[in-house]
Scaffold this active site. Structure first.
Site, short mmCIF file in Angstrom:
data_model
loop_
_atom_site.label_atom_id
_atom_site.label_comp_id
_atom_site.label_asym_id
_atom_site.label_seq_id
_atom_site.Cartn_x
_atom_site.Cartn_y
_atom_site.Cartn_z
N HIS A 125 77.45 0.07 56.97
CA HIS A 125 76.16 -0.60 56.86
C HIS A 125 75.11 0.26 57.56
O HIS A 125 75.44 0.97 58.51
CB HIS A 125 76.29 -1.97 57.55
CG HIS A 125 75.14 -2.88 57.39
ND1 HIS A 125 73.99 -2.78 58.14
CD2 HIS A 125 74.94 -3.95 56.58
CE1 HIS A 125 73.15 -3.73 57.80
NE2 HIS A 125 73.70 -4.45 56.85
N ASP A 202 82.53 -2.21 64.01
CA ASP A 202 81.50 -3.12 63.51
C ASP A 202 82.25 -4.28 62.84
O ASP A 202 82.72 -4.16 61.71
CB ASP A 202 80.61 -2.38 62.51
CG ASP A 202 79.66 -3.32 61.79
OD1 ASP A 202 79.67 -4.53 62.08
OD2 ASP A 202 78.91 -2.84 60.92
N GLN A 205 81.66 -8.31 59.39
CA GLN A 205 82.41 -9.02 58.35
C GLN A 205 83.84 -9.30 58.80
O GLN A 205 84.45 -10.29 58.39
CB GLN A 205 82.44 -8.19 57.05
CG GLN A 205 81.08 -7.82 56.49
CD GLN A 205 80.28 -9.02 55.97
OE1 GLN A 205 80.84 -10.08 55.68
NE2 GLN A 205 78.98 -8.86 55.86
N LYS A 228 77.10 -14.92 60.52
CA LYS A 228 78.11 -14.77 59.47
C LYS A 228 79.37 -15.56 59.83
O LYS A 228 80.24 -15.76 58.99
CB LYS A 228 78.45 -13.30 59.29
CG LYS A 228 77.25 -12.47 58.84
CD LYS A 228 77.66 -11.07 58.48
CE LYS A 228 76.53 -10.08 58.55
NZ LYS A 228 75.61 -10.12 57.43
N CYS A 366 72.32 -2.92 52.03
CA CYS A 366 72.14 -2.12 53.26
C CYS A 366 73.24 -1.08 53.41
O CYS A 366 73.65 -0.75 54.54
CB CYS A 366 72.06 -3.01 54.50
SG CYS A 366 70.73 -4.20 54.42
#
Ligand code: C6P
Length: 408
Positions: A125, A202, A205, A228, A366
């Site tokens: 991202h 990261d 998700q 999220k 993104c």
């Protein structure tokens, strides 16, 4: 599906009860962008403003004490959810983006030198690309990229081949937001450590669709966004190993992050407050704590099994549609169905789907380098959450058939 009653879960999400347009019940397939919120989260946030509306860490009055207890309680819940060893390792940020910027500016600014390398992957991202470019420009370090395959995988060979004694930090997604690829993060972290590099994951998700244990992973940093994970927007988390966070300079200055301030100079508060300058996002942090508490009340294995079954079903149904190409065919995938429709712009497809009540995201998500890899400017992306059903995917397929008939 045993252990998971999706209808009972859906009943707890007020947003799902609405029609997107007259006669078109909402089919929400955009949870990778942001997840809907259960009543428990909405009520927690409301109750902060209705009863416990005060600043934290600053006053002796009862409202402030209650707000502080709830805020710090949320930190404890995050610590347990991530399997972290200590609450001092949990820094509240505005989101995953801010957490990565914090590490890039603070750790990167203090540790990177000309000739050093930061290794990322092609599927990141923008939030996990641009902060590294900014700190590289400041320090003379270089950003190196491990490529993806046409299936959307990051192979260990491609990643390991770019590791060397010059690599000072590696940063990669747990799960790709535009392809759904699940990366072999534990092995990637181990390989990074073998060359002495620090590893940032990261988890924007990943934390939603996998059981995360930062200690088992041996991640040095793990970041995610509350919104999220069924929590509020405006709150996120930086997990960092204590020794690393201790050694890092503060990033932003202001209230609460200091120990002593004089005009001659200032000293810093203990962890995690050294990195939490200014009034934090109090209600949002408490809402995130409520989201995790709510998730803890579910059978996580059953939730993950439900999501896996939906992904398999969606993959099968979409693959059968003429003219549709799935983008992202990794062997290990999670909750993302990105696709192209022959001769139809993704935005047109998204607009027609919206008219049918089906919410998806279209565009580059993104991740412009991913789009470049596949030679497109954007894709259509349906993304799944625990409240989705096979009926939602059937509605997507019916909507796509309408899209196809509209374009003849
Ligand atoms: N992806 C999507 O639609 P923030 O904006 O800070 O909450 O999260 C940034 C981010 C970082 N990494 C990954 C893997 C992400 O998916 C995201 C957010 C959303 O895919 C919005 S662009």
């Amino acid at each position: 599906m045993s252990g998971f009653d999706v209808e009972a879960v859906r009943a707890q999400f007020p947003a799902l009860a609405q029609e997107a347009h007259p006669g078109k019940p909402l089919v929400y397939l955009d949870s990778a962008a942001t997840a809907l919120k259960p009543r428990a989260v909405i009520d927690a946030v409301t109750s902060v403003y209705a009863q416990d509306c005060a600043n934290v860490h600053r006053a002796v009055h009862v409202l402030s004490q209650r707000a502080t207890a709830r805020f710090e309680g949320a930190r404890d819940r995050v610590m347990r959810w991530l399997g972290a060893a200590e609450r001092e390792e949990i820094v509240f940020t505005r989101g995953a983006t801010e957490a990565i910027n914090l590490v890039a500016a603070s750790w990167g600014g203090a540790n990177l030198q000309p000739g050093d390398e930061i290794l990322i992957t092609e599927l990141e991202h923008h939030s996990n690309i641009v902060p590294w470019q900014l700190v590289a420009a400041r320090t003379g370090a270089k950003v190196v990229v491990a490529p993806i395959t046409d299936e959307g995988e990051v192979t260990l060979e491609a990643f390991t081949a770019r590791l060397s004694e010059r690599t000072k930090l590696v940063a990669f997604a747990h799960v790709s937001n535009s392809l759904g690829t699940v990366l072999p993060v534990a092995t990637m972290i181990r390989r990074a450590h073998e060359v002495g590099a620090v590893a940032l994951v990261d988890g924007a998700q990943g934390v939603v669709h996998a059981r995360v244990d930062v200690r088992a992973l041996d991640a040095d940093f793990y970041v995610f966004s509350g919104h999220k994970l069924y929590g509020p927007s405006g709150i996120g988390v930086l997990y960092g190993k204590r020794a690393l966070l201790e050694a890092m300079p503060p990033w932003q200055g202001g209230g609460d992050m200091i120990d002593r301030v004089t005009f001659e100079g200032s000293t810093w508060n203990d962890l995690p407050y050294k990195f939490e300058a200014g009034t934090p996002a109090i209600a949002q942090a408490i809402g995130l704590g409520a989201a995790i508490e709510w998730l803890e009340g579910l059978d996580l294995d059953a939730v993950l099994a439900h999501e896996a079954e939906l992904l398999a079903y969606g993959t099968e149904r979409l693959s059968a549609l003429p003219g549709l190409t799935l983008v992202g065919r990794a062997r290990k995938k999670s909750s993302v169905l990105a696709f192209l429709l022959e001769g139809i712009h993704p935005t047109d497809a998204g607009t027609i789907l919206d008219a049918e009540g089906v919410a998806i995201r279209t565009g580059h998500h993104c991740t412009q380098p991913v789009m470049d890899h596949f030679g497109v400017t954007g894709t259509a992306r349906a993304s799944l959450a625990l409240y989705n059903t096979k009926a939602d995917l059937d509605a997507l397929v019916r909507g796509l058939e309408k899209v196809r008939s509209f374009f003849g």
